[in-house]
Structure formats: structure tokens, C-alpha cells
Design a protein around this motif. Structure first.
Motif: not given
Length: 173
Positions: A24-30, A88-102
Motif C-alpha cells: 500500500a505504501a508503494k502504491n501510495t507513492a506511485a 527524474k522525479r517520476l523515476d525516483s519513486t519505486p514502481p507501485g506494487a500494483d502492476p497497473l501502476l508500475a
């Protein structure tokens, strides 16, 4: 001293809220990264349209005259910097855990790379033929990515309503 004691015991902080699970934290960040990136893209394209008007049409009609070349440089040099920084800002965020977000993050990052490539052409082309042939090649790449993003954006908006400002896409609502 009192402030230190309160902070160390968690009083006045949001530590009483349950922590987000890692996915959820990864998805929120994504989601946050996508919202920021789309807002940044929309703002830059609005700036380009405001300053550039119909430069492509003028170049096709009159050729790459010295005055049009200066206008291109004025519009697109800052755009290159803007899109590089947005990516750069977009790529500095780890991919979302949700494959759709990633997948959406990766596709938008690639779209930003191609857009940067197109804007660099506008700044570096020396002749009308060079400008037209190079922009035509990158335009096809951008068009493919744009179609992918249109499909992804619809799915993302349905699942994550906060990611809703895809104004830069031709068929967005």
C-alpha cells in the motif's frame, strides 16, 4: 525538554495510525508520483502552446527561418530541462506494487524520454528537412506511447481516482 518528551513518546504525532503495509505504501507513492508527473506535463505543454503557438505549421509553410529557429529555442530549451526533471522525479519513486501502476509509471517515463527527444530536435535541428524528418520519426514513437497511456490512464483513473488529470493526452476526459 517537554517537546522532546512528547515527540519521543509519540504524543501529537500520527503514530497512532496503523502503518501502511509495504504494498500500500508503494502504491501510495506511485499514485503521488503519477499525479505530480501528469500535473508537470500539463503545465509544460500549456506553456509551450502559449509561447509557441503554431510553430510546426509555420516551419512546414515557411521553412526553418532564423526567426522561427529563435522562437523554437526559446520555447523548447526550457521544455527539455522541464521534462528531464519531471522524468527524474517520476523515476525516483519505486514502481507501485500494483502492476497497473508500475506499468503506467514505466510508460509515462518512456513518454517523457521521447518528448524530451522531440524537444531537443526543435533546439538542435539546423535545416527544415532535418527538423521535419527527425520530428516525424519521434512523433511515431510518441503516438504509440500516447495510445498506450490513453488505455492505461482510463484503467488507473477507475482504480485510483486521484490520478485523474491526463489533459495532455488527446483523448482524455
Amino acid at each position: 525538554m517537554i517537546g522532546f518528551a512528547l515527540a519521543s513518546t509519540g504524543c501529537g504525532s500520527s503514530s497512532s495510525l496503523p502503518p501502511l503495509d509495504p504494498a500500500a505504501a508503494k502504491n501510495t507513492a506511485a499514485v503521488g508520483a503519477l499525479v505530480a508527473a501528469t500535473a508537470s506535463i500539463n503545465a509544460e505543454l500549456d506553456r509551450q502552446h502559449r509561447l509557441g503557438g503554431n510553430l510546426s505549421h509555420e516551419i512546414r509553410t515557411r521553412g526553418l527561418t532564423p526567426s522561427l529557429r529563435r522562437r523554437l529555442t526559446r520555447v523548447f530549451e526550457p521544455a527539455v530541462v522541464h521534462f528531464v526533471n519531471a522524468r527524474k522525479r517520476l523515476d525516483s519513486t519505486p514502481p507501485g506494487a500494483d502492476p497497473l501502476l508500475a506499468k503506467t509509471q514505466r510508460t509515462l517515463s518512456l513518454w517523457l524520454a521521447r518528448q524530451t527527444e522531440a524537444d531537443r530536435i526543435a533546439v538542435t535541428a539546423r535545416t527544415n528537412a532535418d527538423y521535419l524528418s527527425r520530428t516525424k520519426k519521434v512523433a511515431r514513437k510518441i503516438a504509440r506511447l500516447t495510445r498506450r497511456l490513453e488505455t492505461l490512464s482510463t484503467r488507473v483513473q477507475t482504480k485510483y481516482p486521484g490520478v485523474s488529470n491526463w489533459k495532455f493526452l488527446p483523448n482524455s476526459s
